[in-house]
Motif scaffolding. Structure first.
Motif, PDB file in Angstrom:
ATOM      1  N   UNK A   3     -25.053  -9.143  24.401  1.00  0.00           N
ATOM      2  CA  UNK A   3     -24.676  -7.633  24.523  1.00  0.00           C
ATOM      3  C   UNK A   3     -24.945  -6.989  23.396  1.00  0.00           C
ATOM      4  N   UNK A   4     -26.180  -5.877  23.767  1.00  0.00           N
ATOM      5  CA  UNK A   4     -26.772  -5.051  22.623  1.00  0.00           C
ATOM      6  C   UNK A   4     -25.968  -3.744  22.763  1.00  0.00           C
ATOM      7  N   UNK A   5     -25.977  -3.324  21.409  1.00  0.00           N
ATOM      8  CA  UNK A   5     -25.604  -1.846  21.396  1.00  0.00           C
ATOM      9  C   UNK A   5     -26.068  -1.153  20.515  1.00  0.00           C
ATOM     10  N   UNK A   6     -26.567   0.065  20.860  1.00  0.00           N
ATOM     11  CA  UNK A   6     -27.348   1.000  19.883  1.00  0.00           C
ATOM     12  C   UNK A   6     -26.348   2.167  19.601  1.00  0.00           C
ATOM     13  N   UNK A   7     -26.087   2.415  18.463  1.00  0.00           N
ATOM     14  CA  UNK A   7     -24.936   3.464  17.906  1.00  0.00           C
ATOM     15  C   UNK A   7     -25.744   4.574  17.313  1.00  0.00           C
ATOM     16  N   UNK A  33     -16.443  -3.363  21.782  1.00  0.00           N
ATOM     17  CA  UNK A  33     -17.163  -3.348  22.889  1.00  0.00           C
ATOM     18  C   UNK A  33     -17.800  -4.821  23.207  1.00  0.00           C
ATOM     19  N   UNK A  34     -17.453  -5.780  22.259  1.00  0.00           N
ATOM     20  CA  UNK A  34     -18.268  -7.100  22.421  1.00  0.00           C
ATOM     21  C   UNK A  34     -19.743  -7.239  22.261  1.00  0.00           C
ATOM     22  N   UNK A  35     -20.030  -6.302  21.469  1.00  0.00           N
ATOM     23  CA  UNK A  35     -21.778  -6.348  21.057  1.00  0.00           C
ATOM     24  C   UNK A  35     -21.795  -7.647  20.153  1.00  0.00           C
ATOM     25  N   UNK A  36     -22.992  -8.207  20.697  1.00  0.00           N
ATOM     26  CA  UNK A  36     -23.344  -9.477  19.682  1.00  0.00           C
ATOM     27  C   UNK A  36     -24.561  -8.837  18.734  1.00  0.00           C
ATOM     28  N   UNK A  37     -25.338  -7.778  19.276  1.00  0.00           N
ATOM     29  CA  UNK A  37     -26.275  -7.162  18.208  1.00  0.00           C
ATOM     30  C   UNK A  37     -26.036  -5.635  18.305  1.00  0.00           C
ATOM     31  N   UNK A  38     -25.926  -5.092  17.294  1.00  0.00           N
ATOM     32  CA  UNK A  38     -25.735  -3.857  16.860  1.00  0.00           C
ATOM     33  C   UNK A  38     -26.849  -3.043  16.076  1.00  0.00           C
ATOM     34  N   UNK A  77     -18.737 -10.937  14.989  1.00  0.00           N
ATOM     35  CA  UNK A  77     -19.567 -11.939  15.242  1.00  0.00           C
ATOM     36  C   UNK A  77     -21.051 -11.633  15.474  1.00  0.00           C
ATOM     37  N   UNK A  78     -21.404 -10.229  15.303  1.00  0.00           N
ATOM     38  CA  UNK A  78     -22.566  -9.657  15.526  1.00  0.00           C
ATOM     39  C   UNK A  78     -23.478  -9.557  14.467  1.00  0.00           C
ATOM     40  N   UNK A  79     -24.947  -9.580  14.995  1.00  0.00           N
ATOM     41  CA  UNK A  79     -26.012  -9.116  14.045  1.00  0.00           C
ATOM     42  C   UNK A  79     -25.957  -7.892  13.951  1.00  0.00           C
ATOM     43  N   UNK A  80     -26.179  -7.094  12.733  1.00  0.00           N
ATOM     44  CA  UNK A  80     -26.176  -5.686  12.609  1.00  0.00           C
ATOM     45  C   UNK A  80     -27.471  -5.368  12.104  1.00  0.00           C
ATOM     46  N   UNK A  81     -28.080  -4.465  12.478  1.00  0.00           N
ATOM     47  CA  UNK A  81     -29.471  -3.914  12.171  1.00  0.00           C
ATOM     48  C   UNK A  81     -29.610  -2.268  11.982  1.00  0.00           C
ATOM     49  N   UNK A  82     -29.738  -2.116  10.746  1.00  0.00           N
ATOM     50  CA  UNK A  82     -29.687  -0.523  10.674  1.00  0.00           C
ATOM     51  C   UNK A  82     -30.733  -0.172   9.292  1.00  0.00           C
ATOM     52  N   UNK A  83     -31.086   1.290   9.350  1.00  0.00           N
ATOM     53  CA  UNK A  83     -32.024   1.696   8.580  1.00  0.00           C
ATOM     54  C   UNK A  83     -31.509   2.108   7.279  1.00  0.00           C
ATOM     55  N   UNK A  84     -32.142   2.092   5.944  1.00  0.00           N
ATOM     56  CA  UNK A  84     -31.746   2.429   4.910  1.00  0.00           C
ATOM     57  C   UNK A  84     -32.721   3.046   4.042  1.00  0.00           C
TER      58      UNK A  84
END
Lengths: 265, 265
Positions: A3-7, A33-38, A77-84
């Motif tokens: 489950x992929x999520x883009x916020x 919402x059950x995302x595995x990757x955010x 339990x998710x992997x989080x990827x975000x810009x900074x």
């Protein structure tokens, strides 16, 4: 399925604490919402429209910054990827994306293709995105304009990446009525030419007069959009079969990677 | 401005004389509409769905064949690009496209990326498409599946090509309602990533049970479709500014080609 999520959030320029709170809340919502990757937008902690390098430096973070402890605490339990906006050990500024989970930082990627006035502020990264082997799939992290270089998107597919996860801030360009944004069209083409999943997280809002495309999408390996946000803040969420990306065949005799003419290029 | 026309005709398998008549008529029609460049489908003289190599050989032509004299006679001042089943001097079969004008053959290009069962019939070409300097612009000729390899489309843009002209036979794939065909999405992405014009000529009809996408399009350097045919035979025609393709900048500091990281790939 993964489950992929883009916020698609709306950070405020320079408002570091508020942006960390906003982005951490978005991670928690996606995880709920059950995302595995955010995936979060580019420069999610800082905003984008810096007047100059000094302003960017005032909100630059190291990957060890407590801001990312907040992200980790929300990650479940998710992997989080975000810009900074990254302050390097070399004292230089980078337009970076971090990949982390509750256990710590997995990798930091520094944008290799700087867009427009970013060249006046940031130093470009020295390395292409690696294939990160995570418990939720083999992921390549790219930032915005990187996606427009087929040289890079092809390379990560050859490297076995299942998911391209890209924080972006897409400045709004005009387009004919009824057409998807050009950047989305390229994301779709990238997915279908390489049979990879592409998850792009754009931002919402208008910053210092700059409107954004608000074009967050999740694209399946056939090249079709399976989730999108549309205008305003929101969450795009989809279940995708990352294992399907291992099969690059379309028909009995068609294989998108082995059909390359490596004797000619 | 340069007037481009794509003649989406419906050749019949094996009916060489009828197909030459059909395609010659389509050239004449496009020229009557003022076309400077006329693109015909892949395998326009022969049809596509060969049972085997013997059947293909029975309708294979050399570039010196009188069939192309008919095309030349109809060409007026235009450049004509169309697909044919080629018998090489080596006795092998190629899925080729010819570029010609009233004065003679400009070039023959042999498809370098063979699709599916074409591999059982044709030999793949030994050279990537050159940049043909014609009086109606710098043109790269590709055939169908070639367009799906960014390695090639990028290379011709670097070589200074203004127009990619591609005869295709796109077998129909399912797609979500409201979406353009995936191959068109890739053509649009190719145009915008390289700031080139892309003219694709598909075919109409159903051949031996194979339906076609009927997806002929002309795409401008911003990546937008400026002409298309839709289902059935017809002519896509558009005036495009090939000179605009010389400028690869999008903003003050963005240049799609010089922004490549040639130190990294």
């Amino acid at each position: 399925m993964t489950r992929i999520a883009c916020a698609q959030i709306d950070p405020a320029i320079g408002a570091l604490a508020a942006n960390v709170e906003l982005s951490t809340g978005a991670i928690a919502d996606a995880v709920a919402h059950g995302a595995d990757v955010v995936v979060l937008p580019e420069l999610a902690t800082s905003g984008y429209m810096f007047a100059d390098a000094d302003e960017a430096r005032s909100v630059a973070l190291r990957p060890t910054d407590p801001a990312f402890d907040a992200w980790r605490a929300a990650a479940g339990d998710a992997i989080v990827i975000g810009g900074f906006c990254e302050l390097g050990d070399d004292g230089l500024l980078y337009n970076s994306a971090i990949a982390l989970d509750r256990d710590g930082v997995i990798a930091t990627y520094r944008k290799t293709h700087l867009w427009d006035r970013e060249k006046l502020i940031f130093t470009r990264g020295a390395a292409l995105p690696p294939a990160l082997k995570t418990r939720h799939g083999a992921i390549a992290v790219m930032v915005c304009y990187d996606l427009e270089f087929g040289e890079v998107t092809r390379q990560v597919a050859v490297d076995g990446v299942e998911l391209i996860a890209a924080p972006v801030n897409w400045p709004l360009f005009p387009r004919p009525e009824g057409e998807r944004p050009g950047e989305v069209i390229t994301a779709m083409s990238t997915a279908r030419l390489n049979r990879v999943v592409v998850a792009v997280c754009d931002r919402a809002g208008v910053e210092r007069g700059q409107p954004w495309t608000q074009g967050s999408v999740i694209v399946d390996p056939d090249g079709w959009v399976v989730a999108e946000v549309g205008p305003g803040p929101g969450l795009a969420i989809a279940d995708v079969d990352l294992f399907a990306t291992h099969d690059k065949t379309l028909t009995e005799y068609v294989d998108l990677l082995s059909d390359r003419r490596l004797d000619l290029y």
